[in-house]
Design a protein around this motif. Structure first.
Motif, PDB file in Angstrom:
ATOM      1  N   THR A   1     -15.407  -7.870 -38.806  1.00 37.77           N
ATOM      2  CA  THR A   1     -16.474  -8.542 -38.059  1.00 37.77           C
ATOM      3  C   THR A   1     -16.674  -7.870 -36.711  1.00 37.77           C
ATOM      4  O   THR A   1     -17.800  -7.586 -36.291  1.00 37.77           O
ATOM      5  CB  THR A   1     -16.118 -10.026 -37.849  1.00 37.77           C
ATOM      6  OG1 THR A   1     -15.775 -10.622 -39.094  1.00 37.77           O
ATOM      7  CG2 THR A   1     -17.269 -10.773 -37.207  1.00 37.77           C
TER       8      THR A   1
ATOM      9  N   ARG B   1     -23.701 -15.018 -33.647  1.00 34.90           N
ATOM     10  CA  ARG B   1     -22.316 -14.872 -34.141  1.00 34.90           C
ATOM     11  C   ARG B   1     -21.319 -15.439 -33.145  1.00 34.90           C
ATOM     12  O   ARG B   1     -20.310 -16.061 -33.544  1.00 34.90           O
ATOM     13  CB  ARG B   1     -21.997 -13.392 -34.416  1.00 34.90           C
ATOM     14  CG  ARG B   1     -20.651 -13.186 -35.129  1.00 34.90           C
ATOM     15  CD  ARG B   1     -20.664 -13.834 -36.489  1.00 34.90           C
ATOM     16  NE  ARG B   1     -19.375 -13.819 -37.159  1.00 34.90           N
ATOM     17  CZ  ARG B   1     -18.420 -14.736 -37.014  1.00 34.90           C
ATOM     18  NH1 ARG B   1     -18.597 -15.748 -36.172  1.00 34.90           N
ATOM     19  NH2 ARG B   1     -17.296 -14.660 -37.695  1.00 34.90           N
TER      20      ARG B   1
ATOM     21  N   TRP C   1     -21.278 -11.346 -40.685  1.00 34.62           N
ATOM     22  CA  TRP C   1     -21.222 -12.746 -41.129  1.00 34.62           C
ATOM     23  C   TRP C   1     -20.299 -12.939 -42.328  1.00 34.62           C
ATOM     24  O   TRP C   1     -20.277 -14.011 -42.938  1.00 34.62           O
ATOM     25  CB  TRP C   1     -22.628 -13.236 -41.477  1.00 34.62           C
ATOM     26  CG  TRP C   1     -23.462 -13.444 -40.258  1.00 34.62           C
ATOM     27  CD1 TRP C   1     -24.453 -12.629 -39.791  1.00 34.62           C
ATOM     28  CD2 TRP C   1     -23.355 -14.509 -39.333  1.00 34.62           C
ATOM     29  NE1 TRP C   1     -24.980 -13.129 -38.632  1.00 34.62           N
ATOM     30  CE2 TRP C   1     -24.330 -14.290 -38.327  1.00 34.62           C
ATOM     31  CE3 TRP C   1     -22.546 -15.647 -39.234  1.00 34.62           C
ATOM     32  CZ2 TRP C   1     -24.509 -15.150 -37.252  1.00 34.62           C
ATOM     33  CZ3 TRP C   1     -22.717 -16.503 -38.166  1.00 34.62           C
ATOM     34  CH2 TRP C   1     -23.691 -16.257 -37.187  1.00 34.62           C
TER      35      TRP C   1
ATOM     36  N   ARG D   1     -18.916 -16.572 -43.340  1.00 35.48           N
ATOM     37  CA  ARG D   1     -19.641 -17.509 -42.474  1.00 35.48           C
ATOM     38  C   ARG D   1     -21.075 -17.690 -42.937  1.00 35.48           C
ATOM     39  O   ARG D   1     -21.710 -18.684 -42.603  1.00 35.48           O
ATOM     40  CB  ARG D   1     -19.604 -17.008 -41.023  1.00 35.48           C
ATOM     41  CG  ARG D   1     -18.221 -16.938 -40.426  1.00 35.48           C
ATOM     42  CD  ARG D   1     -17.483 -18.251 -40.524  1.00 35.48           C
ATOM     43  NE  ARG D   1     -18.206 -19.341 -39.846  1.00 35.48           N
ATOM     44  CZ  ARG D   1     -18.079 -20.623 -40.159  1.00 35.48           C
ATOM     45  NH1 ARG D   1     -17.293 -20.993 -41.157  1.00 35.48           N
ATOM     46  NH2 ARG D   1     -18.747 -21.525 -39.473  1.00 35.48           N
ATOM     47  N   ARG D   2     -21.589 -16.734 -43.688  1.00 38.03           N
ATOM     48  CA  ARG D   2     -22.886 -16.869 -44.339  1.00 38.03           C
ATOM     49  C   ARG D   2     -22.788 -16.224 -45.712  1.00 38.03           C
ATOM     50  O   ARG D   2     -22.003 -15.306 -45.924  1.00 38.03           O
ATOM     51  CB  ARG D   2     -24.003 -16.211 -43.522  1.00 38.03           C
ATOM     52  CG  ARG D   2     -24.348 -16.959 -42.242  1.00 38.03           C
ATOM     53  CD  ARG D   2     -25.542 -16.354 -41.537  1.00 38.03           C
ATOM     54  NE  ARG D   2     -25.850 -17.079 -40.308  1.00 38.03           N
ATOM     55  CZ  ARG D   2     -26.783 -16.707 -39.434  1.00 38.03           C
ATOM     56  NH1 ARG D   2     -27.493 -15.608 -39.653  1.00 38.03           N
ATOM     57  NH2 ARG D   2     -27.015 -17.422 -38.345  1.00 38.03           N
TER      58      ARG D   2
END
Length: 608
Positions: free
Chosen positions: A516, A544, A509, A388-389
């Protein structure tokens, strides 16, 4: 007290044989040691008492000095000395020693001997001393005592009956006898004795004992009346206020309960019983985790409380992430659980997933049921294979719909340590943090390796259940405890620039995965134990969760509900994020778990 020598254990009969040999040779100290060992193993064995009497007769002076007490006295020595003191006309001292032995091990029948239950014994004793002995016994046993453990305590109840008959108007004795009777399930007797006690000698303590007896009988109105009278006797005993509040709360009268708590706190804002009760009841009323965080802060700042409280653990028990991890969600693990009910598991079965699911889920299915084929219809956007990042520490690489770890397996030592610690339940987040200190010396590479190379479940009852019924629970346990271990990595580094924070945030992330959740739980736990990091952690959690909510509008996010529960467990979470978490949790209800899995979950998360 100690359990005795470090030599290989002998039976009571063997110890007595050696005692007789030593006695025949005139070696009284060795004879005394062996008979003490025999009494520790079989405290009511007639032959042991006969041998003890022979030693006493041979020694002269009653033989008491052969059983001297030291700072770590062996329990057999304590019991032998008690019997010799009684034989020497000092039964009061003997009773106190037997009560001490019961406090050391309540399941042993230390007092099951004729002199303790003799009807004439209390006539030779001060009733206040008998009351003291009974209170000493009560202090070392639960309330109530489990039915299966009551028999060894029955001699003390017989002593209480005889003492009450001999001293029928002694208020302290009647109250202490009531307390013991209540613990041993004799509630009607407890009420009768406590009532007589307050009539004979009205007192705060007598009313408290009467209130407890009524409460055990389910007679709430009378219980509250007695406890209120106790307050009238001594308005400064704030523990009674907490008892009244607890009784009211147990009967659904939370507002009245909190009024009593507030009265106590007005007198002493730091009184531990009132503080614990207040936070527990406020959490019961509105479910705001801030009350539990405040209670955890109080516990940390007041390590020398007058006694142990279980309010925090009681509130966290069975709640997602507060007291246990959440079961994995998604079609892959649902198929896994179903396949494990088949014989042979999953052979020739194909599961078609609507979209790609977390790599830990797919890897767990492949490892647990090799015969189960998984097909993915499509890879929906946003691509779940992408972090996600951006990260410099990817744990997974993808070949189409197949994931593989990018880091090496952990060392054997790391695998062994996590096997010893990993469990799906914990009393509360600070307790989980403390337990994970056992992973503090592991290398970072080992902790990361555990996340994607979980070792096999241990050969314990829990491990066998997990492996046979839901291997996903074990994998999630390992990941959670490995991330808790990361919290103990290089704790000398300041939080903001620390390795532990940087790694955990990167994991949060990374690729959408069970990792996670585990990493986010570790951050949430850090916020529980360190108030200074709370704003930072709350911000990470909010970002998040917001990201998961955005992605969930485009495709399924199996970890979304779990992330929402993590958010609600976060200290200092902003109201908007809490509202978003509530919306995610109250979304479409998942299909109910199969009956066997529900029973498995209840068994695994039972209080440890």
């Amino acid at each position: 007290m100690s359990e005795g020598r470090d030599d290989p254990p002998l039976s009571a009969g063997e110890e007595l044989a050696l005692a007789r040999l030593a006695l025949g040779e005139g070696d009284l100290p060795h004879a005394a040691g062996h008979v003490a060992a025999a009494l520790a193993k079989a405290p009511t064995l007639p032959e042991a008492h006969e041998t003890l009497a022979r030693i006493a007769a041979t020694a002269g002076g009653g033989g008491v000095e052969l059983f001297a007490l030291h700072s770590h006295a062996f329990v057999g020595v304590v019991v032998a000395r008690a019997h010799l003191l009684a034989a020497a006309g000092r039964p009061a001292e003997g009773l106190e020693l037997l009560a001490a032995a019961t406090g050391h091990e309540r399941r042993a029948d230390w007092a099951g001997v004729p002199w303790v239950t003799a009807p004439e014994l209390p006539q030779r004793l001060d009733p206040g001393l008998v009351a003291k002995v009974l209170m000493q016994v009560c202090a070392g046993v639960p309330d109530p005592v489990p039915r299966a453990e009551r028999a060894p305590l029955s001699p003390y109840l017989a002593l209480a009956r005889n003492a009450v008959a001999a001293h029928p108007e002694h208020g302290l004795l009647l109250g202490a006898a009531s307390a013991l009777a209540r613990r041993l399930g004799e509630v009607a007797v407890a009420i009768r004795w406590a009532s007589r006690g307050v009539r004979a000698q009205p007192s705060k303590l007598g009313e408290v004992w009467l209130g407890y007896a009524y409460r055990s009988a389910g007679r709430t109105r009378e219980a509250l009346a007695a406890l209120v009278r106790a307050v009238d006797h001594d308005p400064n005993d704030l523990a009674v206020y907490a008892d009244i509040a607890g009784t009211l709360a147990d009967n659904g009268r939370l507002d009245e309960a909190l009024e009593w708590v507030d009265r106590a706190l007005a007198r002493d804002p730091a009184f531990d019983c009132a503080v614990h009760t207040a936070h527990r009841l406020r959490f019961q009323r509105d479910g705001d985790v801030a009350h539990l965080v405040a209670l955890a802060d109080f516990v940390r700042d007041h390590p020398d409380d007058s006694h142990e409280h279980g309010d925090l653990a009681e509130c966290c028990r069975s709640r997602p992430w507060l007291g246990q991890l959440t079961p994995a969600a998604g079609a892959a693990v649902a198929a896994l659980r179903h396949a494990l009910t088949e014989d042979p598991p999953g052979l020739g079965t194909t599961v078609r997933l609507e979209t790609l699911e977390p790599p830990s889920a797919l890897r767990t299915v492949a490892a647990a049921v090799p015969g189960l084929r998984v097909e993915v219809a499509a890879v929906a956007d946003p691509d779940p294979r992408e972090p996600r990042r951006a990260t410099d520490r990817p744990l997974w690489r993808w070949d189409g719909a197949v994931a593989a770890p990018t880091v090496p397996a952990p060392s054997a030592e790391a695998a062994d340590r996590v096997r010893q610690l990993a469990h799906p339940a914990w009393p509360h987040p600070p307790a989980a943090y403390d337990a994970a200190v056992g992973l503090a010396t592991l290398e970072l590479s080992d902790l990361l390796g555990l996340l994607v190379h979980p070792p096999e479940a241990p050969p314990t009852g829990m491990g066998r259940v997990l492996a046979g019924q839901d291997p996903s629970l074990w994998v999630r346990c390992v990941q959670v405890w490995a991330c808790l271990g990361l919290l103990h990595h290089r704790t000398d580094e300041a939080w903001a620039s620390s390795t532990r924070r940087r790694v955990l945030v990167e994991l949060v992330w990374g690729v959408e995965d069970w990792i996670t959740e585990a990493a986010l739980f570790a951050l949430v736990t850090a916020a529980w134990v360190d108030p200074s990091v709370r704003p930072d952690v709350a911000a990470v959690v909010a970002e998040r969760l917001a990201d998961a909510a955005v992605v969930a509008r485009e495709r399924p996010v199996p970890i979304a509900v779990s992330l929402a529960y993590l958010a609600l467990a976060t200290p200092g979470l902003d109201p908007a994020t809490a509202a978003l978490a509530g919306e995610l949790i109250s979304g479409p209800a998942p299909a109910p778990r199969p009956g066997p899995l529900r029973r498995l979950w209840a068994r695994l998360t039972r209080r440890r």
